[in-house]
Scaffold this motif. Structure first.
Motif, PDB file in Angstrom:
ATOM      1  N   LYS A   1      -4.025   8.164   1.560  1.00  0.00           N
ATOM      2  CA  LYS A   1      -3.161   9.288   1.454  1.00  0.00           C
ATOM      3  C   LYS A   1      -4.225  10.355   1.435  1.00  0.00           C
ATOM      4  CE  LYS A   1       0.127  11.965   1.305  1.00  0.00           C
ATOM      5  NZ  LYS A   1       0.973  12.078   2.700  1.00  0.00           N
ATOM      6  N   SER A   2      -4.079  11.187   2.377  1.00  0.00           N
ATOM      7  CA  SER A   2      -5.011  12.347   2.733  1.00  0.00           C
ATOM      8  C   SER A   2      -4.157  13.592   2.635  1.00  0.00           C
ATOM      9  CB  SER A   2      -5.667  12.163   4.107  1.00  0.00           C
ATOM     10  OG  SER A   2      -6.503  11.003   3.936  1.00  0.00           O
ATOM     11  N   PHE A   3      -4.583  14.584   1.987  1.00  0.00           N
ATOM     12  CA  PHE A   3      -4.201  16.071   1.912  1.00  0.00           C
ATOM     13  C   PHE A   3      -5.214  16.603   2.648  1.00  0.00           C
ATOM     14  CE2 PHE A   3      -2.277  13.940  -1.581  1.00  0.00           C
ATOM     15  CZ  PHE A   3      -1.082  13.999  -1.450  1.00  0.00           C
ATOM     16  N   GLY A   4      -5.059  16.994   3.955  1.00  0.00           N
ATOM     17  CA  GLY A   4      -6.228  17.652   4.603  1.00  0.00           C
ATOM     18  C   GLY A   4      -7.447  16.909   4.485  1.00  0.00           C
ATOM     19  N   ALA A   5      -8.360  17.651   4.163  1.00  0.00           N
ATOM     20  CA  ALA A   5      -9.723  16.853   4.073  1.00  0.00           C
ATOM     21  C   ALA A   5     -10.006  15.973   2.699  1.00  0.00           C
ATOM     22  CB  ALA A   5     -10.835  17.915   4.256  1.00  0.00           C
ATOM     23  N   VAL A   6      -8.916  16.232   1.964  1.00  0.00           N
ATOM     24  CA  VAL A   6      -9.117  15.428   0.669  1.00  0.00           C
ATOM     25  C   VAL A   6      -8.470  14.199   0.738  1.00  0.00           C
ATOM     26  CG1 VAL A   6      -8.651  15.390  -1.732  1.00  0.00           C
ATOM     27  CG2 VAL A   6      -9.254  17.689  -0.789  1.00  0.00           C
ATOM     28  N   GLN A   7      -9.281  13.070   0.547  1.00  0.00           N
ATOM     29  CA  GLN A   7      -8.719  11.901   0.493  1.00  0.00           C
ATOM     30  C   GLN A   7      -8.252  11.171  -0.827  1.00  0.00           C
ATOM     31  OE1 GLN A   7     -10.965   8.889   2.834  1.00  0.00           O
ATOM     32  NE2 GLN A   7      -9.187   7.505   2.826  1.00  0.00           N
ATOM     33  N   ALA A   8      -7.141  11.440  -1.317  1.00  0.00           N
ATOM     34  CA  ALA A   8      -6.506  11.205  -2.452  1.00  0.00           C
ATOM     35  C   ALA A   8      -6.658   9.548  -2.995  1.00  0.00           C
ATOM     36  CB  ALA A   8      -5.289  11.679  -2.859  1.00  0.00           C
ATOM     37  N   LEU A   9      -6.357   8.867  -1.814  1.00  0.00           N
ATOM     38  CA  LEU A   9      -6.055   7.469  -2.212  1.00  0.00           C
ATOM     39  C   LEU A   9      -6.897   6.725  -1.021  1.00  0.00           C
ATOM     40  CD1 LEU A   9      -2.372   6.671  -2.705  1.00  0.00           C
ATOM     41  CD2 LEU A   9      -4.142   6.840  -4.514  1.00  0.00           C
TER      42      LEU A   9
ATOM     43  N   LEU B   1     -11.158   7.726  -8.743  1.00  0.00           N
ATOM     44  CA  LEU B   1     -11.577   8.501  -7.907  1.00  0.00           C
ATOM     45  C   LEU B   1     -10.923   7.982  -6.462  1.00  0.00           C
ATOM     46  CD1 LEU B   1     -15.403   8.929  -8.222  1.00  0.00           C
ATOM     47  CD2 LEU B   1     -13.544  10.383  -8.963  1.00  0.00           C
ATOM     48  N   GLY B   2      -9.719   7.536  -6.652  1.00  0.00           N
ATOM     49  CA  GLY B   2      -8.893   7.211  -5.544  1.00  0.00           C
ATOM     50  C   GLY B   2      -8.714   5.865  -5.182  1.00  0.00           C
ATOM     51  N   ASN B   3      -9.855   5.150  -5.574  1.00  0.00           N
ATOM     52  CA  ASN B   3      -9.696   3.472  -5.371  1.00  0.00           C
ATOM     53  C   ASN B   3      -9.323   2.897  -6.645  1.00  0.00           C
ATOM     54  OD1 ASN B   3     -11.996   3.495  -2.934  1.00  0.00           O
ATOM     55  ND2 ASN B   3     -12.842   5.012  -4.585  1.00  0.00           N
ATOM     56  N   LEU B   4      -8.568   1.848  -6.279  1.00  0.00           N
ATOM     57  CA  LEU B   4      -8.132   0.594  -7.258  1.00  0.00           C
ATOM     58  C   LEU B   4      -9.300  -0.244  -7.381  1.00  0.00           C
ATOM     59  CD1 LEU B   4      -5.812  -0.306  -8.835  1.00  0.00           C
ATOM     60  CD2 LEU B   4      -5.338  -2.011  -7.137  1.00  0.00           C
ATOM     61  N   VAL B   5     -10.018  -0.098  -8.464  1.00  0.00           N
ATOM     62  CA  VAL B   5     -11.175  -0.785  -8.832  1.00  0.00           C
ATOM     63  C   VAL B   5     -11.218  -2.040  -9.649  1.00  0.00           C
ATOM     64  CG1 VAL B   5     -12.933   1.449  -8.788  1.00  0.00           C
ATOM     65  CG2 VAL B   5     -11.702   0.693 -10.885  1.00  0.00           C
ATOM     66  N   SER B   6     -10.141  -2.279 -10.219  1.00  0.00           N
ATOM     67  CA  SER B   6      -9.915  -3.483 -10.818  1.00  0.00           C
ATOM     68  C   SER B   6      -8.405  -3.784 -11.121  1.00  0.00           C
ATOM     69  CB  SER B   6     -10.690  -3.516 -12.417  1.00  0.00           C
ATOM     70  OG  SER B   6     -10.598  -4.925 -12.890  1.00  0.00           O
ATOM     71  N   GLN B   7      -8.146  -5.132 -11.256  1.00  0.00           N
ATOM     72  CA  GLN B   7      -6.649  -5.499 -11.356  1.00  0.00           C
ATOM     73  C   GLN B   7      -6.500  -6.967 -11.562  1.00  0.00           C
ATOM     74  OE1 GLN B   7      -2.391  -5.700  -8.940  1.00  0.00           O
ATOM     75  NE2 GLN B   7      -4.027  -5.633  -7.911  1.00  0.00           N
ATOM     76  N   GLY B   8      -5.749  -7.180 -12.668  1.00  0.00           N
ATOM     77  CA  GLY B   8      -5.874  -8.472 -13.438  1.00  0.00           C
ATOM     78  C   GLY B   8      -4.784  -8.707 -14.624  1.00  0.00           C
ATOM     79  N   PRO B   9      -5.143  -9.960 -15.242  1.00  0.00           N
ATOM     80  CA  PRO B   9      -4.126 -10.236 -16.475  1.00  0.00           C
ATOM     81  C   PRO B   9      -4.712  -9.432 -17.551  1.00  0.00           C
ATOM     82  CG  PRO B   9      -4.401 -12.139 -15.180  1.00  0.00           C
ATOM     83  CD  PRO B   9      -5.307 -11.168 -14.504  1.00  0.00           C
TER      84      PRO B   9
ATOM     85  N   SER C   1      -1.063   9.566  -9.993  1.00  0.00           N
ATOM     86  CA  SER C   1       0.000  10.083  -9.899  1.00  0.00           C
ATOM     87  C   SER C   1       0.497  10.060  -8.219  1.00  0.00           C
ATOM     88  CB  SER C   1      -0.036  11.405 -10.240  1.00  0.00           C
ATOM     89  OG  SER C   1       0.036  11.725 -11.415  1.00  0.00           O
ATOM     90  N   THR C   2      -0.714  10.376  -7.237  1.00  0.00           N
ATOM     91  CA  THR C   2      -0.581  10.223  -6.099  1.00  0.00           C
ATOM     92  C   THR C   2      -0.005   8.975  -5.653  1.00  0.00           C
ATOM     93  OG1 THR C   2      -2.268  11.620  -5.623  1.00  0.00           O
ATOM     94  CG2 THR C   2      -1.705  10.448  -3.723  1.00  0.00           C
TER      95      THR C   2
END
Length: 278
Positions: free
Chosen positions: A36-44, A241-249, A68-69
């Protein structure tokens, strides 16, 4: 993990993976490569996220991490710039909140969107009032409201005809959640549900979250309170910083590793298969 990039291993978050209690859960919502980008800003940035059916996923991260994004993308407020969304294994397009509601996604934001000058029944049916012979069917709406609150084990409300403005913070949260559930939601997203609540009210809200899960409803909880996370979550997903860096139980994390991931995007104490890699 070497950096907070999002090219995550394909085996992370698979639909057959054991989650939380150790039992396998089907994936209700799957995001792949969401940006997801808002102009030059890449939020996701290329977010891959799996939400199991009937389980609680805590979405955590610092302010500005993209939480939130991400939930607004899932909710249809900010359609993704790119990426794919799958619901029950089928690709879907969520361009508006109406699209999200149509497939069973409900979001309860921090402001709760309740009207203080209306009673509980009126808030529960606001915009979708039941009529009979051209007039409001007050009895039907009151009965449905009472049954919904009973099903969710909400016992702190004296009368469904109380003005919402007279309710405590915890009670207001319960009404907002009940309204979402009453609309046959299969995924309920809660944005900071215990913010500014006292100890007893927080306990009531956490109990409500567990009740939703026990009824087979998937829950995403966005919170900064790690005590709440470890009290109710089956799974943890960490944004940085817009990245999903970890996911797990949740069993694979502790407070220290969660804080490390929130603040630096990496933690040596979390199994490598649960973190993103280059």
């Amino acid at each position: 993990m070497n950096s907070p990039e999002t090219n995550r291993p394909s085996h992370v978050g698979s639909s057959s993976e054991a989650v939380g209690s150790g039992e396998s859960a089907s994936t209700l919502l799957r995001l792949r490569g969401i940006t997801k980008s808002f102009g030059a800003v890449q939020a996701l940035q290329h977010v891959d996220l799996d939400i199991p059916a009937g389980q609680v996923t805590a979405l955590i991260g610092d302010n500005g991490a993209g939480k939130s994004t991400l939930i607004k993308t899932i909710s249809g407020i900010h359609p993704p710039t790119s990426g794919e969304v799958f619901w029950d294994g089928q690709e879907v397009k969520i361009h508006t909140p109406r699209d999200a509601a149509a497939i069973g996604i409900a979001t309860v934001y921090q402001d709760l969107a309740l009207c203080d000058n209306l009673d509980i029944v009126q808030n529960m049916f606001l915009g979708r009032e039941v009529t009979k012979n051209g007039v409001l069917d007050e009895l039907s709406m009151e009965t449905t409201t009472k049954q919904t609150l009973l099903d969710l084990s909400v016992h702190t409300v004296k009368s469904v005809r109380q003005l919402v403005g007279s309710l405590s913070g915890g009670q207001r949260q319960a009404i907002a959640v009940a309204r979402a559930v009453m609309r046959d939601s299969r995924l309920v997203i809660l944005d900071e549900p215990t913010a500014a609540l006292g100890v007893s009210q927080t306990a009531n809200v956490l109990s409500l979250i567990k009740t939703l899960s026990s009824r087979g409803i998937a829950v995403i909880v966005i919170t900064h309170n790690l005590a709440d996370v470890f009290a109710v979550a089956d799974n943890i997903a960490v944004m940085y910083l817009g990245n999903l860096v970890s996911q797990g139980p949740v069993s694979q994390y502790d407070t220290t590793s969660a804080v490390e991931l929130i603040t630096t995007g990496q933690s040596s104490s979390v199994p490598s298969q649960l973190t993103s890699t280059n």
